[in-house]
Write an enzyme that holds these catalytic residues in place. Structure first.
Site, PDB file in Angstrom:
ATOM      1  CG  HIS A 269      -7.638  -8.109   1.988  1.00  0.00           C
ATOM      2  ND1 HIS A 269      -6.666  -8.195   2.932  1.00  0.00           N
ATOM      3  CD2 HIS A 269      -6.224  -6.564   1.260  1.00  0.00           C
ATOM      4  CE1 HIS A 269      -5.390  -7.411   2.959  1.00  0.00           C
ATOM      5  NE2 HIS A 269      -5.750  -6.680   1.991  1.00  0.00           N
ATOM      6  CD  GLU A 270      -6.809  -4.109  -2.171  1.00  0.00           C
ATOM      7  OE1 GLU A 270      -7.066  -3.597  -1.109  1.00  0.00           O
ATOM      8  OE2 GLU A 270      -6.773  -5.280  -1.742  1.00  0.00           O
ATOM      9  CG  HIS A 273      -6.991  -2.087   3.067  1.00  0.00           C
ATOM     10  ND1 HIS A 273      -6.269  -1.464   4.442  1.00  0.00           N
ATOM     11  CD2 HIS A 273      -6.695  -3.635   2.568  1.00  0.00           C
ATOM     12  CE1 HIS A 273      -5.755  -2.879   4.221  1.00  0.00           C
ATOM     13  NE2 HIS A 273      -5.822  -3.478   3.092  1.00  0.00           N
ATOM     14  CD  GLU A 299      -2.884  -6.304   5.065  1.00  0.00           C
ATOM     15  OE1 GLU A 299      -3.428  -4.858   4.359  1.00  0.00           O
ATOM     16  OE2 GLU A 299      -2.818  -7.072   4.921  1.00  0.00           O
TER      17      GLU A 299
HETATM   18 CO    CO Z   1      -4.458  -5.100   2.468  1.00  0.00          CO
END
Ligand code: CO
Length: 505
Positions: A269-270, A273, A299
């Site tokens: 997830h990160e 980003h 996101e």
């Molecule tokens: Co996030």
């Protein structure tokens, strides 16, 4: 371009870049605060950060910036709507107008109150003590309403708050999209709950030594395209990503030795980003043209890599043999299909941040509805627990046993972040739209994933999304990339197909 306008534009960019530079120093201090800073340094760090944010606010609200923008808005730069210069002038006007409307007194009061109320919330949540938190929440809501009044809005105060996180979004447009999503999501959640297929959760809750999780997580993040030459991965309590500037992106994670999902999918997830930040145009650094579009678009990148890639079958076709080698105790005897099902467990649950990709959006819609009535003052903060619990029962069929696992679970409201939650669900909607388009343009994408190749998707995202910075607002960007306006169909098509197969619906 005439010399006059060129000179004015150059001055504008120089001034804005100076503010960005101050902001990036503050980001670095913030990263350090949440990773390595000794606890006793907190007060000095708060002073350092407050000093820098005050300095930055002063630079970015300098009346000279307003003068430059007014001149440049009448320049030939504006003839080409999406040129770098026109984009910067338009977006800086948007930001400047907001920032100058907020009196310094209010900015300071919000910072001070939310810093204190976050502390009270953290303590009170531990004891599920809503009564202690209540007066602080009331203050924070009043301040957010005052902020919205200062910022101004067309239809309702909540729109002004939403716009600070997702420029251009309104209650009206978001509600319409969410209600369509909810109508189709609820039956899917019910069908999965009634399915005889049940994941074996002991698989993901086995022995996963932290050092080996770190090795595996780094391998996976590097494989999907997170560049460790210009990025770091560190440990923290509440994982986050911060882009310090060109060549320096930092992601963080948190390990649980008895649960593989948290750090692994958290890292993906990160990294999603981080890949966005690493894909911004370094030439445009310090101006909107070199910044990310919105929280929702940010996101969309993290959720796509975490779920649509990281929880898909081809991804695990490639990574499962490696995972079995690294974690022989937990996975040595586990069959591929059982593992794949266990990382895609779906069930109604109390806590948003632990929710699966199907039920997650319901957690957001619930908050979005409650935020609106709180900001409209149709719901009093003292009645929030009751409203939360009855809505929760309606959405999920379960009642939270206490407020800690109910309306007090998230930090956002204590921090004054009303209007932030919807961006999480918008991220999922945009992710599905982008991913469907990527699959359409690159039909062999999943075969590539199964062979451990993720570069083509990353390159596509770099070209279509990251490199444009704030050239387009979120909804426009989605239209330009996918040919569709924001809608829930791609997400529901994706969820119905994936979970229909998994749960034999
Ligand atoms: Co996030």
């Amino acid at each position: 371009m005439s010399d006059k306008f060129e000179k004015l534009y150059k001055e504008l960019v120089e001034r804005v870049r100076e503010a960005t530079l101050i902001g990036s120093i503050e980001s670095l201090l913030g990263w350090d605060e949440r990773t390595y800073m000794p606890r006793a340094g907190a007060e000095n760090r708060a002073n350092q950060s407050a000093y820098l944010s005050g300095l930055m606010h002063q630079k970015i609200t300098d009346p000279r910036i307003g003068e430059l923008l007014s001149e440049l808005e009448r320049s030939p730069y504006m003839k080409e709507e999406y040129s770098n210069e026109a984009v910067n002038i338009r977006e800086l006007r948007h930001d400047y107008d907001k920032l100058v409307k907020l009196p310094q007194r209010l900015v300071e009061e919000i910072t001070k109150t939310t810093t204190m109320s976050q502390g009270v919330w953290a303590q009170a949540r531990g004891k599920s003590d809503y009564a202690t938190f209540l007066p602080w929440l009331e203050k924070v809501i009043d301040l957010d309403i005052e902020k919205a009044e200062c910022l101004g809005y067309e239809k309702e105060a909540y729109d002004a708050l939403l716009d600070t996180y997702e420029p251009g979004a309104t209650v009206e447009t978001v509600s319409k999209t969410f209600s369509g999503l909810r109508d189709e999501l609820v039956p899917l959640v019910e069908a999965i709950a009634n399915s005889s297929v049940k994941p074996d959760l002991s698989i993901v809750n086995g022995d996963y030594p932290v050092d080996r999780q770190a090795t595996f997580g780094r391998e996976a993040a590097a494989a999907i395209g997170y560049n460790f030459e210009s990025g770091r991965l560190d440990i923290t309590a509440h994982p986050f990503t911060t882009g310090i500037g060109p060549g320096d992106t930092r992601i963080t994670t948190k390990y649980d030795p008895k649960f593989i999902n948290q750090a692994l999918f958290g890292t993906l997830h990160e990294a999603g980003h981080g890949i966005y930040d690493q894909g911004l145009d370094p030439e445009q650094y310090g101006t909107p043209r070199g910044e990310s579009v919105s929280l929702g678009i940010h996101e969309s990148q993290s959720r796509m890599w975490e779920n649509m890639v990281g929880r898909c079958k081809p991804f695990w076709r490639h990574f499962f043999p490696r995972a079995q080698k690294i974690f022989p105790e937990a996975l040595g005897q586990v069959a591929f299909d059982d593992f794949y099902l266990s990382v895609n467990d779906v069930r109604p649950s109390l806590i948003r941040i632990e929710a699966d990709e199907v039920t997650y959006n319901l957690h957001i819609m619930l908050r979005f509805e409650l935020e609106q009535v709180l900001i409209r003052k149709d719901l009093k903060a003292k009645d929030l627990p009751e409203a939360w619990n009855s809505k929760f029962k309606d959405f999920f069929g379960i009642t939270p046993p206490d407020d800690a696992r109910g309306c007090m679970q998230d930090v956002h409201w204590s921090a004054g972040y009303f209007g932030y939650f919807p961006t999480y669900a918008l991220g999922n909607l945009y992710a599905a739209m982008f991913f469907a388009k990527a699959l359409e343009e690159m039909p062999d994408l999943e075969e590539q994933f199964a062979a451990g190749q993720f570069g083509q998707l990353k390159k596509w995202l770099n070209e279509k999304i990251h490199s444009h910075g704030r050239r387009y607002r979120a909804e426009k960007l989605a239209e330009v990339v996918t040919g569709q306006s924001l809608n829930h169909k791609p997400l529901m098509t994706y969820l119905n197909k994936k979970f229909g197969e998994l749960y034999k619906l």
